[in-house]
Design a protein around this motif. Structure first.
Motif, short mmCIF file in Angstrom:
data_model
loop_
_atom_site.label_atom_id
_atom_site.label_comp_id
_atom_site.label_asym_id
_atom_site.label_seq_id
_atom_site.Cartn_x
_atom_site.Cartn_y
_atom_site.Cartn_z
N ALA A 1 -15.18 19.93 -2.83
CA ALA A 1 -16.59 20.25 -2.66
C ALA A 1 -16.90 21.64 -3.22
CB ALA A 1 -16.97 20.18 -1.18
N GLY A 2 -16.01 22.60 -2.98
CA GLY A 2 -16.22 23.94 -3.51
C GLY A 2 -16.21 23.97 -5.04
N ALA A 3 -15.28 23.24 -5.65
CA ALA A 3 -15.20 23.21 -7.11
C ALA A 3 -16.44 22.54 -7.71
CB ALA A 3 -13.94 22.47 -7.55
N ALA B 1 -6.86 26.06 -6.87
CA ALA B 1 -8.18 25.70 -7.41
C ALA B 1 -8.58 26.65 -8.52
CB ALA B 1 -9.22 25.73 -6.29
N ALA B 2 -7.82 27.71 -8.73
CA ALA B 2 -8.17 28.71 -9.75
C ALA B 2 -8.29 28.14 -11.16
CB ALA B 2 -7.16 29.87 -9.71
N PRO B 3 -7.51 27.12 -11.55
CA PRO B 3 -7.68 26.57 -12.92
C PRO B 3 -9.06 26.03 -13.22
CG PRO B 3 -5.54 25.91 -12.05
CD PRO B 3 -6.28 26.58 -10.93
N VAL B 4 -9.90 25.83 -12.19
CA VAL B 4 -11.26 25.37 -12.47
C VAL B 4 -12.01 26.43 -13.29
CG1 VAL B 4 -12.46 26.33 -10.43
CG2 VAL B 4 -13.21 24.17 -11.41
N VAL B 5 -11.60 27.68 -13.17
CA VAL B 5 -12.21 28.75 -13.97
C VAL B 5 -11.97 28.49 -15.46
CG1 VAL B 5 -12.11 31.22 -14.48
CG2 VAL B 5 -12.03 30.44 -12.12
N CYS B 6 -10.78 28.03 -15.80
CA CYS B 6 -10.48 27.72 -17.21
C CYS B 6 -11.34 26.55 -17.70
CB CYS B 6 -9.00 27.39 -17.36
SG CYS B 6 -7.90 28.74 -16.85
N ALA B 7 -11.55 25.57 -16.84
CA ALA B 7 -12.42 24.46 -17.20
C ALA B 7 -13.84 24.95 -17.46
CB ALA B 7 -12.42 23.40 -16.10
N PRO C 1 -5.58 19.77 -14.38
CA PRO C 1 -4.29 19.07 -14.33
C PRO C 1 -3.40 19.40 -15.52
CG PRO C 1 -6.10 17.54 -13.92
CD PRO C 1 -6.70 18.81 -14.42
N GLY C 2 -3.99 19.46 -16.72
CA GLY C 2 -3.18 19.76 -17.90
C GLY C 2 -2.53 21.12 -17.82
N LEU C 3 -3.28 22.11 -17.36
CA LEU C 3 -2.75 23.47 -17.24
C LEU C 3 -1.63 23.54 -16.22
CD1 LEU C 3 -3.12 26.36 -18.26
CD2 LEU C 3 -4.79 26.72 -16.42
N LEU C 4 -1.85 22.90 -15.06
CA LEU C 4 -0.84 22.95 -14.00
C LEU C 4 0.42 22.17 -14.39
CD1 LEU C 4 -0.91 24.44 -11.36
CD2 LEU C 4 -1.57 22.34 -10.20
N ASP D 1 -0.36 15.86 -7.25
CA ASP D 1 -1.67 15.26 -7.50
C ASP D 1 -2.76 15.85 -6.60
OD1 ASP D 1 -0.35 13.74 -9.31
OD2 ASP D 1 -0.41 11.88 -8.16
N ARG D 2 -2.42 16.08 -5.34
CA ARG D 2 -3.44 16.55 -4.40
C ARG D 2 -3.91 17.97 -4.72
NH1 ARG D 2 0.61 17.10 0.87
NH2 ARG D 2 2.35 17.93 -0.30
N TYR D 3 -3.07 18.76 -5.41
CA TYR D 3 -3.47 20.12 -5.75
C TYR D 3 -4.59 20.15 -6.78
CZ TYR D 3 0.94 21.41 -3.45
OH TYR D 3 1.98 21.56 -2.55
N VAL D 4 -4.78 19.07 -7.52
CA VAL D 4 -5.84 19.02 -8.53
C VAL D 4 -6.85 17.91 -8.19
CG1 VAL D 4 -4.50 20.04 -10.39
CG2 VAL D 4 -4.38 17.57 -10.00
N LEU D 5 -6.96 17.58 -6.92
CA LEU D 5 -7.93 16.57 -6.50
C LEU D 5 -9.34 16.93 -6.96
CD1 LEU D 5 -8.50 13.98 -4.78
CD2 LEU D 5 -8.94 15.53 -2.85
N TYR D 6 -9.66 18.21 -7.00
CA TYR D 6 -11.01 18.65 -7.38
C TYR D 6 -11.35 18.25 -8.81
CZ TYR D 6 -8.33 22.53 -9.41
OH TYR D 6 -7.43 23.29 -10.11
#
Length: 532
Positions: A148-150, A179-185, A283-286, A298-303
Motif C-alpha cells: 500500500a505504501g509503495a 521496499a527501497a528499490p521502488v525508488v529505482c523504479a 525484483p530484477g535489482l534484488l 518473493d514476499r520482499y518484492v510483493l509491492y
C-alpha cells in the motif's frame, strides 16, 4: 449552436463519479475478500513472532530490535498499538487486510490518473482477486502494508506532491527496508517521461530526506544480515515463479491471457511508463544483488505486483478500444445500440443515456477469473496451507503433557509455539531455558550452557521433544554447543515411543536401558569407523 457552461459541468461530474466508483469498488471487493475466512484458527511461525513481540512493552521491543529483526521495528510498534486494543488473531491480521484494501484503491487511482476510470477499475479488481494478494492480505506481517505504501508513493510521484511523496516513501521503507528499490523504479519512470530538471530536483530532495531518515535502520540491520543467511541464490526459476504469482491466475488460460494483455499494455504510454518499472525493476535489482549476497524472497518484492494489474488493465483497454471501433466512423456502443433499435442512423445517440457496457464487461470477466480460481482462495484460507500451525502444537501439548513434564525444543526457535499459545505448555518445564525472551531481549530466550543442560537431562527419564523437521534424523550440525548437546543426548540416551500419530508436533522420548544404551553407542562407533 452556442456551447454554454452546463454541459461541461455535467460531463465533469460524470467523470468524477466514474473515477470515485472505479476506486471504491476494488476497495470494497478487497475488503470483503480479506475478511473472508480471516479467523482460520491458528497462527503460523512468522505470525507467531509478530504476535509475541507486539505484546511486549515498548522498551522491550526497542531492546529486541537492537539485536534482531530491526527491519520490522516500526511494524512491531504499530502492531503493539493494535494488539493493545484486542490481542487476537483477527486483530493481528486486520492491518494487513486494510493495507491490501488501500493498495487496491491506490492502484485503481493510478489507473484512473494515467488512463481512464475503466482502466483503474479493472486494475484494482485484478489486484484484489490475485491469489498471492489474498494470501498476504490475511497474514500478520508487514508486506500488505508495504505494498500500500509503495502504491501510494507511486501515485504521489505521478501527481508530483513531493512532500507527501517523501513522507510516504519514508514510512514504507521503515516498514521494510527492502521496499527501497521502488525508488529505482520511480527513477526509471521519470527518465522514460523525460521529466524536466525541476522535477528531478524535487524528487531527489524527497528521496534524500527519506534516505537520511532510513540511515539508522540500515546501520542496525546490516549487523543483523545473518538472519537471512538461509536464503538461496535466486535463478531464472525465481523470475518465472514470480511472474506466475503476479498474474491474476497462476496457470492455464487465465495466466496466458494475462501475459498477452501485459504485452498489449506495453504500448499504453503513460500506464506502461509507470507499471513496467514498478513490475520489473525492484525484483530484477534484488535478484541481481542476491547473486552476490542472497537477500531475495518473493514476499520482499510483493509491492512490485502493483505494476502487473495496471499493465493487464491497460492492455485490455487497448483491446476494448479496437473492438468498439466497429462502425464506419468509430461509433460509440451506445450509438450503435440506438441505431439498431430505431433501424436508422444514430443522430441523437449522444443524447441517450450511456450504459457503461465495456467497464461492466471487464468487471464480469474478472469475476469469472475469481470464480475459476476459487478453490485456490479457499485452500489458502485453511490452516493446513501454511507451513505450520502453532495453535495445533499447543493444543496437542495441552492434551498430552502432565504437570512438571520436561520439554526440549530442538532448536530453540521451536519455542515459538509456547510464546504464541502458552496455555498448552503452562505446567510444563522448559528444561533448557535460562531466561525468557522479553527479559533477555531476544526472540526465543536464552538457554543454559551445554554442561548444565547435560546435568538437567541426566536427571530425567522422559522428555517431550518439539523438533523442527530438519533437526532430527538429518545431517544438520549446529554451531551452538547447547544445540549439539540436545542432539547428542537425545540421540544416544533416549529413544522415542511409538505412540502418537505420524507427524505429531511433540514426541515423547524415554531413557534407554543401560544395556541398550551401550549397544546403541557401539553400533554408532562401528558405523563411523573406516572399513578395513
Amino acid at each position: 449552436m452556442v456551447i454554454g457552461d452546463r454541459e461541461p459541468r455535467k460531463s465533469d461530474r460524470e467523470g468524477d463519479a466514474a473515477a470515485i466508483v472505479a476506486v471504491c469498488v476494488p476497495v470494497a471487493v478487497m475488503l470483503g475478500l480479506g475478511l473472508w475466512g480471516l479467523d482460520r484458527d491458528g497462527m503460523w511461525r512468522d505470525e507467531g513472532v509478530t504476535f509475541q513481540v507486539a505484546r511486549r512493552s515498548v522498551p522491550e521491543i526497542l531492546r529486541l530490535v537492537q539485536g534482531v529483526d530491526a527491519v520490522h521495528a516500526l511494524y512491531y510498534l504499530l502492531m503493539h498499538a493494535v494488539l493493545a486494543v484486542h490481542p487476537g488473531e483477527i486483530a493481528l491480521r486486520l492491518p494487513s487486510v486494510l493495507g491490501a484494501a488501500a493498495a487496491s484503491g491506490l492502484i485503481a487511482a493510478l489507473g484512473v490518473r494515467l488512463a481512464r476510470p475503466r482502466v483503474g477499475l479493472w486494475a484494482g479488481l485484478l489486484y484484489a482477486v490475485t491469489p498471492l494478494v489474498g494470501h498476504y492480505a490475511q497474514e500478520g506481517r508487514s508486506y500488505a502494508l508495504v505494498t500500500a505504501g509503495a502504491a501510494g508513493a507511486t501515485l504521489l510521484l505521478v501527481r508530483r506532491v513531493w512532500w507527501a511523496y517523501g513522507v510516504v516513501l519514508t514510512v514504507t521503507c521503515l516498514l521494510h527496508e527492502l521496499a527501497a528499490p521502488v525508488v529505482c523504479a520511480h527513477a526509471v519512470t521519470l527518465g522514460v517521461a523525460r521529466a524536466p530538471r525541476r522535477v528531478w530536483a524535487a524528487w531527489g530532495c524527497a528521496v534524500a530526506a527519506a534516505g537520511i531518515a532510513l540511515l539508522p535502520l540500515l546501520v542496525v540491520s546490516r549487523a543483523q544480515a545473518g538472519q537471512v543467511g538461509w536464503l538461496p541464490v535466486p535463478g531464472w526459476g525465481s523470475a518465472g515463479r514470480l511472474l506466475r504469482e503476479f498474474a491474476a491466475g497462476p496457470s492455464g488460460v487465465v495466466f496466458g491471457v494475462c501475459v498477452l494483455l501485459m504485452v498489449a499494455g506495453l504500448g499504453a504510454g503513460r500506464v506502461a511508463g509507470v507499471a513496467v518499472p514498478l513490475l520489473v525493476v525492484p525484483p530484477g535489482l534484488l535478484i541481481a544483488v542476491s547473486q552476490v549476497r542472497p537477500m531475495y524472497d518473493d514476499r520482499y518484492v510483493l509491492y512490485a505486483l502493483a505494476g502487473a494489474p495496471l499493465l493487464v488493465a491497460a492492455g485490455a483497454d487497448r483491446l476494448a478500444g479496437l473492438v468498439c471501433r466497429v462502425g464506419p466512423h468509430g461509433d460509440r456502443p451506445a450509438g450503435i445500440l440506438a441505431r439498431l433499435h430505431r433501424g436508422g442512423p444514430a443522430r441523437n445517440a449522444d443524447r441517450s443515456p450511456r450504459v457503461p457496457l465495456t467497464p461492466l464487461a471487464g468487471a464480469l470477466a474478472i469475476t469469472l477469473v475469481f470464480l475459476h480460481h476459487l478453490p485456490l482462495h479457499r485452500q489458502d484460507r485453511s490452516p493446513a496451507h501454511r507451513p505450520d500451525n502453532l495453535a495445533a502444537t499447543s493444543a496437542y501439548a495441552a492434551r498430552h503433557l502432565r504437570p512438571g513434564d520436561p520439554v526440549l525444543f530442538v532448536p530453540s526457535i521451536g519455542r515459538r509455539a509456547v510464546l504464541a499459545y502458552p496455555k498448552g505448555f503452562r505446567w510444563a518445564w522448559d528444561i533448557a531455558l535460562r531466561q525468557s525472551g522479553p527479559r533477555s531481549g531476544t526472540l526465543y530466550g536464552r538457554e543454559v550452557g551445554a554442561g548444565e543442560l547435560r546435568r538437567r537431562l541426566a536427571s530425567v527419564d522422559r522428555v517431550w521433544v518439539v523438533a523442527e523437521p530438519y533437526a532430527l534424523n538429518s545431517p544438520w550440525y549446529p554451531r551452538n554447543p547447547t544445540e549439539r548437546v540436545k542432539l547428542t543426548v537425545v540421540g544416544e540416551e533416549f529413544r522415542p515411543l511409538p505412540e502418537g500419530p505420524p507427524g505429531a508436533p511433540l514426541r515423547l522420548y524415554v531413557r534407554r536401558p543401560a544395556a541398550e544404551h551401550m549397544a546403541h553407542l557401539a553400533a554408532e562407533r562401528a558405523a563411523q569407523s573406516p572399513n578395513r
